[in-house]
Design a protein around this motif. Structure first.
Motif, short mmCIF file in Angstrom:
data_model
loop_
_atom_site.label_atom_id
_atom_site.label_comp_id
_atom_site.label_asym_id
_atom_site.label_seq_id
_atom_site.Cartn_x
_atom_site.Cartn_y
_atom_site.Cartn_z
N ALA A 13 0.75 -1.15 -0.13
CA ALA A 13 0.10 -0.03 0.05
C ALA A 13 0.96 1.14 0.00
CB ALA A 13 -0.78 0.00 1.16
N PHE A 14 0.38 2.03 -0.85
CA PHE A 14 1.37 3.49 -0.88
C PHE A 14 0.23 4.59 -0.55
CE2 PHE A 14 2.94 0.61 -3.98
CZ PHE A 14 4.29 0.42 -3.91
N HIS A 15 0.73 5.40 0.36
CA HIS A 15 0.05 6.49 0.77
C HIS A 15 0.70 7.60 0.72
CE1 HIS A 15 -3.38 8.45 2.75
NE2 HIS A 15 -2.57 9.08 3.64
N VAL A 16 0.08 8.75 -0.22
CA VAL A 16 0.61 10.00 -0.52
C VAL A 16 -0.20 11.19 0.58
CG1 VAL A 16 1.43 11.53 -2.01
CG2 VAL A 16 1.75 9.39 -2.70
N TYR B 286 -2.46 4.20 -3.18
CA TYR B 286 -2.50 3.02 -4.11
C TYR B 286 -2.16 1.75 -3.46
CZ TYR B 286 -1.52 7.02 -7.21
OH TYR B 286 -1.55 8.16 -7.77
N SER B 287 -2.73 0.60 -4.03
CA SER B 287 -2.60 -0.60 -3.33
C SER B 287 -2.72 -1.60 -4.44
CB SER B 287 -4.06 -0.98 -2.45
OG SER B 287 -3.80 -2.25 -1.66
N SER C 41 2.79 -5.50 -13.19
CA SER C 41 2.08 -4.58 -12.26
C SER C 41 0.92 -4.03 -12.81
CB SER C 41 3.17 -3.33 -12.12
OG SER C 41 2.55 -2.12 -11.47
N GLN C 42 -0.06 -3.62 -12.09
CA GLN C 42 -1.49 -3.26 -12.66
C GLN C 42 -1.16 -1.90 -13.31
OE1 GLN C 42 -4.36 -2.48 -9.80
NE2 GLN C 42 -2.68 -2.11 -8.28
N TYR C 43 -0.06 -1.32 -13.23
CA TYR C 43 0.17 -0.01 -13.63
C TYR C 43 0.77 -0.09 -15.00
CZ TYR C 43 -1.11 1.29 -9.00
OH TYR C 43 -1.86 1.22 -7.83
N GLY C 44 1.09 -1.26 -15.41
CA GLY C 44 1.66 -1.26 -16.80
C GLY C 44 3.16 -1.84 -16.80
N ASP C 45 3.76 -2.18 -18.06
CA ASP C 45 4.90 -2.94 -18.00
C ASP C 45 6.04 -2.08 -17.54
OD1 ASP C 45 3.92 -4.97 -19.49
OD2 ASP C 45 4.16 -4.49 -21.25
#
Length: 258
Positions: A17-20, A43-44, A106-110
């Protein structure tokens, strides 16, 4: 963390988990007014490391013996288990427990898919709980993206690995500055399109007193250096033997495999 395993497979799942933190305000410096804006997002992501594990032939019969561990990190992409098995074929005959994870996409791309040193350390420790591992004889070997992982991982996991084999990999100088006493053997292809960057990493490592040697393979490109290194029996034997790296690497590697 969730974990499922068997003698030939291992799956570990981690949630990150990322927290900004964001705030808003104004800061006055002299006559100029500075406005501050902070954006808040959470972000998780769950990463599942599916691993192929190969046990040496005598593992089941010699119950008292602890074995070397070899962690293999593949290059970019998402190989199938069969493709990964083909990549580690040269390691499977060694008297060691071979662990080959598949890097979770990653769900955010390659561009965001890469080996995570913290999670890989957990994978190694979890495997060590299930199988009889000699903790003083753990090695990591990787190619390209995995080669960079094999460079970086010992820096973050200072007590895990005694040896590392880097094939066509790079490392940030900050990681080299804090490197442990891990022996590193780097393989570079003479015709690799990133040869300059790889050799600059080796130069930086030597400047920071990393225990590193380099083998440049004549005629080998980026993919070719992987084929050649994984067929090089002297290197494979070094992973499981107590040999002086500087003496071993002086042996001529032989002609390049296209």
């Amino acid at each position: 963390m969730q974990r499922h395993s068997s003698a030939m497979g291992f799956v570990a799942a981690f949630t990150i988990a990322f927290h900004v933190l964001v705030s808003s305000g104004q800061v006055r410096v002299d006559a100029a007014e500075l406005q501050e804006r902070v954006v808040e997002r959470t972000y998780s992501e769950t990463l599942q490391y599916r691993c192929l594990i190969n046990l040496p032939d005598a593992y089941q019969t010699d119950k008292s013996r602890r074995w070397p561990l070899i962690l293999f990190l593949h290059g970019g992409g998402n190989p199938t288990p069969e493709e990964l098995k083909a990549s580690i074929r040269g390691l499977l005959g060694l008297p060691a427990v071979v662990v080959a994870p598949i890097c979770p996409p990653s769900q955010y791309g390659d561009r965001y898919t890469n080996w995570d040193s913290m999670q890989l350390g957990e994978v190694v420790r979890e495997v060590g709980k299930e199988f009889r591992i000699d903790e003083k004889r753990r090695s990591v070997i990787g190619f390209s993206m995995g080669g960079s992982g094999a460079w970086e991982l010992p820096s973050y996991e200072q007590d895990l690995f005694s040896k590392s084999v880097v094939i066509a990999g790079l490392c940030h100088p900050w990681s080299l500055r804090h490197y442990p006493k891990t022996q590193v053997w780097v393989f570079v292809g003479e015709k690799d399109y990133m040869r300059k960057e790889q050799q600059e990493t080796v130069s930086s490592a030597k400047r920071f007193k990393v225990d590193v040697v380099e083998t440049v393979w004549a005629g080998a490109g980026h993919g070719g250096i992987f084929k050649n290194a994984m067929l090089y029996q002297r290197m494979l034997n070094w992973l499981v033997k107590d040999e002086d790296l500087r003496l071993v690497q002086q042996m001529p590697p032989g002609p390049a495999v296209p």
